[in-house]
Write an enzyme that holds these catalytic residues in place. Structure first.
Site, mmCIF file in Angstrom:
data_model
loop_
_atom_site.group_PDB
_atom_site.id
_atom_site.type_symbol
_atom_site.label_atom_id
_atom_site.label_comp_id
_atom_site.label_asym_id
_atom_site.label_seq_id
_atom_site.Cartn_x
_atom_site.Cartn_y
_atom_site.Cartn_z
ATOM 1 N N ASN A 84 0.834 -1.193 0.000
ATOM 2 C CA ASN A 84 0.000 0.000 0.000
ATOM 3 C C ASN A 84 0.880 1.259 0.000
ATOM 4 O OD1 ASN A 84 -2.333 1.683 0.291
ATOM 5 N ND2 ASN A 84 -3.336 0.034 1.425
ATOM 6 N N HIS A 114 22.277 0.873 13.901
ATOM 7 C CA HIS A 114 23.428 1.712 14.243
ATOM 8 C C HIS A 114 23.907 1.351 15.639
ATOM 9 C CE1 HIS A 114 22.671 4.231 10.714
ATOM 10 N NE2 HIS A 114 21.392 4.072 11.008
ATOM 11 N N ALA A 141 -1.508 -1.282 8.916
ATOM 12 C CA ALA A 141 -0.988 0.068 8.720
ATOM 13 C C ALA A 141 -0.010 0.458 9.823
ATOM 14 C CB ALA A 141 -2.145 1.072 8.675
ATOM 15 N N ALA A 159 -2.069 -3.273 13.292
ATOM 16 C CA ALA A 159 -1.651 -1.914 12.936
ATOM 17 C C ALA A 159 -0.888 -1.252 14.075
ATOM 18 C CB ALA A 159 -2.880 -1.083 12.570
ATOM 19 N N THR A 164 10.077 -6.428 17.183
ATOM 20 C CA THR A 164 11.484 -6.429 17.573
ATOM 21 C C THR A 164 12.061 -7.833 17.691
ATOM 22 O OG1 THR A 164 10.898 -6.389 19.920
ATOM 23 C CG2 THR A 164 11.214 -4.254 18.828
ATOM 24 N N LYS A 165 11.192 -8.858 17.693
ATOM 25 C CA LYS A 165 11.636 -10.250 17.801
ATOM 26 C C LYS A 165 10.853 -11.099 16.813
ATOM 27 C CE LYS A 165 12.923 -9.952 22.692
ATOM 28 N NZ LYS A 165 12.691 -10.496 24.052
ATOM 29 N N ARG A 182 -2.828 -14.399 19.891
ATOM 30 C CA ARG A 182 -3.468 -15.722 19.859
ATOM 31 C C ARG A 182 -3.149 -16.392 18.529
ATOM 32 N NH1 ARG A 182 -7.904 -15.809 16.517
ATOM 33 N NH2 ARG A 182 -8.994 -13.848 16.086
#
Length: 205
Positions: A84, A114, A141, A159, A164-165, A182
């Protein structure tokens, strides 16, 4: 190692190296041209994606504008991937997206990181880690996926989530940081949105 090897090995390297910038700007120029195409120029867009991306399967549809650090040069799309508006692919190393996966507006998939140490950031060092998104996933989104993450097949990421994992296959995951809410289950075969039922007979017709 030369800069290309460092980019794809996870090693620290200086991203403002002149040799890097020459090649990178060529890719960004092609992306600029893609973003200037008209919505009716679908054949032209499809041809440009084949030139710009590392791999692109049949039936992929990418809304403009698309943003990418290397113009999609390190992006691998399976077939029927949908992006999108305003998807950002920080493709300093490889991004893999499986067949039939949908990326919502303003999704960010980043492979570049970084160092925490300020002295290294001051010298413009970075490192990269690939991102892998499975088959038939849906990233809602504003989802952000950070370097090194893998998302399993069929998974839905809600959304605004920050992934991070790694997230396993066949689940719904949400939040910041993103966690499994779930598994996808029989309820999802009956309802497609809140209390709205799937009319299978109508869909098959």
């Amino acid at each position: 190692m030369d800069f290309r090897e460092k980019m794809h090995s996870g090693a620290l390297y200086q991203c403002m190296d002149e040799a890097i910038l020459v090649e990178q700007f060529q890719c960004l120029d092609r992306l600029y041209d893609f973003n200037q195409t008209r919505p009716t120029q679908q054949d032209k867009r499809a041809a440009m994606l084949k030139e710009m991306l590392a791999e692109v399967g049949e039936g992929c549809y990418v809304e403009a504008p698309l943003h990418a650090n290397w113009g999609g040069h390190h992006v691998h799309f399976g077939k029927y991937v949908y992006c999108n508006f305003n998807v950002t692919l920080v493709d300093d190393t490889h991004i893999y997206v499986g067949d039939y996966t949908e990326l919502g507006p303003n999704v960010v998939i980043a492979t570049a990181g970084h160092p925490i140490l300020p002295e290294l950031r001051e010298q413009v060092y970075q490192y990269n880690a690939p991102v892998r998104i499975g088959r038939n996933c849906w990233l809602g989104a504003g989802v952000i996926v950070v370097p090194g993450v893998t998302i399993g097949d069929n998974t839905v990421v809600g959304a605004g989530s920050v992934v991070t994992k790694d997230i396993p296959a066949n689940v719904i995951a949400v939040g910041n940081p993103c966690r499994v809410l779930r598994e996808i289950n029989e309820h999802d075969r009956e309802y497609y949105f809140k209390d709205r039922k799937i009319n299978w007979d109508e869909l098959k017709g």
